[in-house]
Design a protein around this motif. Sequence first.
Motif, PDB file in Angstrom:
ATOM      1  N   ILE A 117       0.845  -1.184   0.000  1.00 59.65           N
ATOM      2  CA  ILE A 117       0.000   0.000   0.000  1.00 59.65           C
ATOM      3  C   ILE A 117       0.884   1.239   0.000  1.00 59.65           C
ATOM      4  O   ILE A 117       1.943   1.263   0.641  1.00 59.65           O
ATOM      5  N   GLN A 151       0.549  -4.422   3.168  1.00 64.90           N
ATOM      6  CA  GLN A 151      -0.820  -4.256   3.656  1.00 64.90           C
ATOM      7  C   GLN A 151      -1.385  -5.586   4.146  1.00 64.90           C
ATOM      8  O   GLN A 151      -0.813  -6.644   3.912  1.00 64.90           O
ATOM      9  N   MET A 159      -2.635   4.506   1.863  1.00 63.37           N
ATOM     10  CA  MET A 159      -2.670   4.593   3.318  1.00 63.37           C
ATOM     11  C   MET A 159      -3.367   5.900   3.678  1.00 63.37           C
ATOM     12  O   MET A 159      -2.802   6.988   3.491  1.00 63.37           O
ATOM     13  N   ILE A 169      -4.995  -1.486   8.513  1.00 64.59           N
ATOM     14  CA  ILE A 169      -4.703  -1.727   7.102  1.00 64.59           C
ATOM     15  C   ILE A 169      -3.310  -2.305   6.865  1.00 64.59           C
ATOM     16  O   ILE A 169      -3.027  -2.884   5.822  1.00 64.59           O
ATOM     17  N   LEU A 170      -2.424  -2.154   7.847  1.00 67.03           N
ATOM     18  CA  LEU A 170      -1.041  -2.607   7.692  1.00 67.03           C
ATOM     19  C   LEU A 170      -0.802  -3.950   8.363  1.00 67.03           C
ATOM     20  O   LEU A 170      -1.416  -4.266   9.377  1.00 67.03           O
TER      21      LEU A 170
END
Length: 210
Positions: A117, A151, A159, A169-170
Amino acid sequence: MKKSARAFTLIELLTTVAIIAVLASLVIMMIPKMRERSQMAASLSNLRQIGTAFQLYANDNDFSLPSRVTSGDKWPKLLVDYLGGDPKVYAEPGNTQSFLFTKEDPISNTRNNTSYIMNGYNDVGAFEDETVTVKINTVEQPSKTILAATQSGSRNFYMDFAEGNHTDILDLEAYGNGSNYLFVDGSSRFIKKDDYEHELWLVDKESAIP
């Protein structure tokens, strides 16, 4: 008359077998860790190649990095030519959910099928205005500003602190107790989860998390 060779006693044989069993178990225990280290090194290599593609793209576009856009070509599509047309480095090594296994299009513009991402530049207004550009030669701390990271399968391209997705999200533990990150200067490095900070994504270090 020669003496016959001394035979092993039962205890010596059992001791030898036990030692071999212990050594074998240690080797077996080390294999996953060795595999993880190998995959982590391959991931860092992937990110360095992607970083080079970002640099080459910027050189061809008045030093501007790919923008956070909602329409048009997204960063995987924009960079693939700088990767020799081969997007395989967009797949995180060892991830059985990557496009190499699912056969999804890694340069799709509708959803992010890569393992990575990109920075959404929220702190400089790119979330509200997709015409905002970030010039690679004006980022004050390029070695301390994350450009891309692994991601967690969100399918988002960027992001975005503005959406609040930065909390999940990570993949902060892609490799044991940490993950790999690509920085604006093209370097990539492993950061432990305990050492990771959201502020590393900020282009303007004087701003706050949106």
